[in-house]
Motif scaffolding. Structure first.
Motif, PDB file in Angstrom:
ATOM      1  N   ARG A 156       0.842  -1.195   0.000  1.00 27.40           N
ATOM      2  CA  ARG A 156       0.000   0.000   0.000  1.00 27.40           C
ATOM      3  C   ARG A 156       0.877   1.245   0.000  1.00 27.40           C
ATOM      4  O   ARG A 156       1.803   1.369   0.809  1.00 27.40           O
ATOM      5  N   LEU A 208      -8.317  -7.693   0.462  1.00 32.27           N
ATOM      6  CA  LEU A 208      -8.415  -6.250   0.231  1.00 32.27           C
ATOM      7  C   LEU A 208      -9.847  -5.746   0.101  1.00 32.27           C
ATOM      8  O   LEU A 208     -10.190  -4.685   0.634  1.00 32.27           O
ATOM      9  N   ILE A 240      -2.806   0.916  -4.247  1.00 32.46           N
ATOM     10  CA  ILE A 240      -2.643  -0.400  -3.622  1.00 32.46           C
ATOM     11  C   ILE A 240      -2.303  -1.417  -4.702  1.00 32.46           C
ATOM     12  O   ILE A 240      -2.895  -1.403  -5.789  1.00 32.46           O
ATOM     13  N   SER A 259      -1.628  -4.693   3.655  1.00 28.98           N
ATOM     14  CA  SER A 259      -0.213  -4.828   3.312  1.00 28.98           C
ATOM     15  C   SER A 259       0.491  -5.770   4.281  1.00 28.98           C
ATOM     16  O   SER A 259       1.263  -6.638   3.867  1.00 28.98           O
TER      17      SER A 259
END
Length: 543
Positions: A306, A338, A311, A359
């Motif tokens: 990220r 996500l 992203i 992340s």
């Protein structure tokens, strides 16, 4: 990569000029760059949750060549939730058994799903174009039901600029360039990610000095539907290792390990490819070459997935060698992780910092995949004579002794990552089975009607087994569902007890929208469940 021929390319989203190309830059909540399996799964998940999403792809559908072919049980379970699982399994070739050979001798075989009680097989083999097509079909179905998903083919991103809380993209099309803006940009644009390059971000790791030839051949053969792998195969000019397994439509995938110092153009000459395949299959086997390419093992990842409102997911964030089927499968797990987080943040139900956990969790998964992939590569290609002696000794022992078989590494096959010790995990009651601890993905189990995972949709769920569930329908605006089960009436095979209770009599599980376990108790209160859910969306501390 050289395409010899491949018949299953689909033009799924042909280019159409849109009004935005003539207007000032329009703002979109989410723009996904890349319409491959990772980008399309992300769009489908977000759109089904009601979050508007635009997919930009520089092609008009799936590309040629089978590329990824092994899709794991966890990927199929995610596809079920997205509405694409049945089509994939119906078309795919199911397999659970693998065999390992050394020279002409079979060393041992393994079963990736030795116990019953799962809706999906351990793996299916399915050419990537089909996998992508079924995702796009599911997108079309979702669009028909009102999901706000738009796909634009032949829309190539040529430049980007960040402006704090939004991103500007320059798009090239057959009708010329235009500009759009995105609150959030998700880069699913592959290992050579243009977005990553535009941002000047590193992609660090290890490139292994070896090359592998893929040959997809069409033939009718009576080989069983299994994964066969040879160390030092006995057929002529086959290299240090070889792999064979079946795909739909009588297509067979063959991999040959070629070594490092090769003439790529010479190796891809169809006559030379045929010579290797002929030596493997024997005289008189009638086949056609469908697709060939050469790849090099690479294990790399970005430091962070990220970067503010940009992203990265799938191969744009991490890359592993194909042995072990960890590339596309881990990318689908990226989007599974996500989508629910980004959806809650966009709707104002979770803090922006929740995306940092994406992340953290998926970098943890990438490290696990890279470790396994690197170990497999080192076992396949010993770097010294001593290493080779050790490798061959392990293979010799594994023929007769079970203790040596876990040391044989022909590619540890993809399994879902467990998010151990991650910040979103809540409390864990002692005495419950290790396999369903916080951070793990839920194990499937047969119920009196259907299977467990089909009862766990893409939202937070309280699963109460042999106990009363707290009456909670939302926490800080986040919807919560309840699944109440009694083992005497809902657990016909005992799998639910084995996988979720163990030696205990009752349990309460809090399950995230991606079907990973957030917390579990043998007894709890509504206050405890609320605290665990707040922690799971980045709002609370462990209580």
């Amino acid at each position: 990569m050289v395409d010899v021929r491949y018949d299953i390319a689909f033009k799924l989203y042909p280019y159409e000029k849109v009004a935005a190309q003539e207007a000032t830059a329009q703002r979109h909540p989410v723009v996904i760059v890349g319409g491959g399996p990772i980008g399309m799964a992300c769009a489908l998940d977000l759109g089904r949750k009601g979050t508007p999403v635009l997919v930009l792809d520089d092609h008009e559908g799936v590309g040629q060549g089978s590329r990824a072919i092994c899709f794991a049980k966890r990927t199929l379970e995610i596809a079920d939730r997205l509405g694409a699982g049945d089509a994939m399994v119906d078309k795919g070739v199911q397999w659970n058994v693998g065999k390992v050979f050394h020279g002409p001798d079979r060393v041992f075989e393994f079963n990736l799903q030795p116990e019953p009680g799962h809706k999906r097989p351990a793996f299916i083999n399915l050419q990537q174009p089909y996998f992508e097509k079924f995702l796009v079909d599911a997108v079309r179905d979702a669009q028909a039901q009102g999901a706000p998903i738009e796909i634009r083919g032949q829309n190539a991103v040529t430049a980007m600029e960040r402006h704090g809380d939004f991103v500007t993209l320059e798009i090239d099309t057959p009708d010329g360039p235009y500009t759009l803006e995105a609150d959030w940009l998700v880069a699913c644009d592959g290992a050579r990610s243009p977005i990553r390059d535009m941002m000047g971000l590193s992609f660090d790791g290890r490139v292994f000095e070896d090359n592998f030839l893929i040959a997809d051949v069409k033939m009718t053969a009576d080989f069983p539907t299994e994964r066969w792998f040879w160390f030092e195969p006995p057929f002529k000019d086959s290299g240090q290792s070889a792999l064979l397994h079946k795909q739909p439509d009588d297509i067979w995938r063959i991999d040959f390990q070629l070594g490092w110092d090769i003439d790529r153009e010479k190796e891809l000459d169809p006559a030379n490819v045929r010579a290797r395949v002929d030596a493997m299959l024997g005289d008189g086997v009638d086949y056609e070459l469908e697709w060939t390419s050469i790849y090099t093992f690479q294990c790399r990842r970005m430091k962070e997935f990220r970067h503010g409102n940009v992203i990265f997911a799938g191969d744009s964030a991490h890359q592993v060698s194909p042995f072990g089927a960890r590339g596309a499968n881990s990318g689908i797990q990226d989007t599974d992780n996500l989508a629910w987080k980004l959806d809650l943040v966009i709707k104002g139900l979770a803090p922006d910092s929740l995306l940092d956990s994406y992340s953290a969790e998926r970098a943890h998964g990438a490290d696990e995949n890279i470790l396994n992939s690197s170990r497999a590569t080192d076992f396949l290609t010993p770097k010294s004579e001593t290493s080779k002696i050790f490798r061959n000794a392990v293979l010799y022992l594994a023929r007769q002794h079970a203790f040596a078989r876990p040391l044989v590494n022909s590619g540890r096959l993809s399994v879902p990552c467990v998010y151990d010790d991650m910040p979103l995990n809540g409390v864990d009651a002692p005495g419950l089975p290790e396999g369903t601890r916080p951070g793990a993905s839920c194990m499937d189990a047969p119920l009196d009607e259907g299977f467990l995972l089909d009862r766990l949709p893409g939202k937070f769920m309280i699963m109460a087994i042999n106990t009363e569930a707290p009456k909670i329908t939302e926490v800080d605006g986040v919807p919560v569902g309840t699944l109440s089960l009694r083992t005497e009436s809902h657990d016909p095979t005992g799998a639910l007890v084995k996988r979720y209770l163990g030696e205990t009599e009752k349990a309460l599980y809090l399950i995230r929208p991606d079907q990973h376990i957030a917390a579990r108790w043998t007894r709890s209160t509504a206050q405890g469940v609320r605290a665990a859910l707040l922690r799971a969306i980045g709002k609370g501390a462990l209580q």
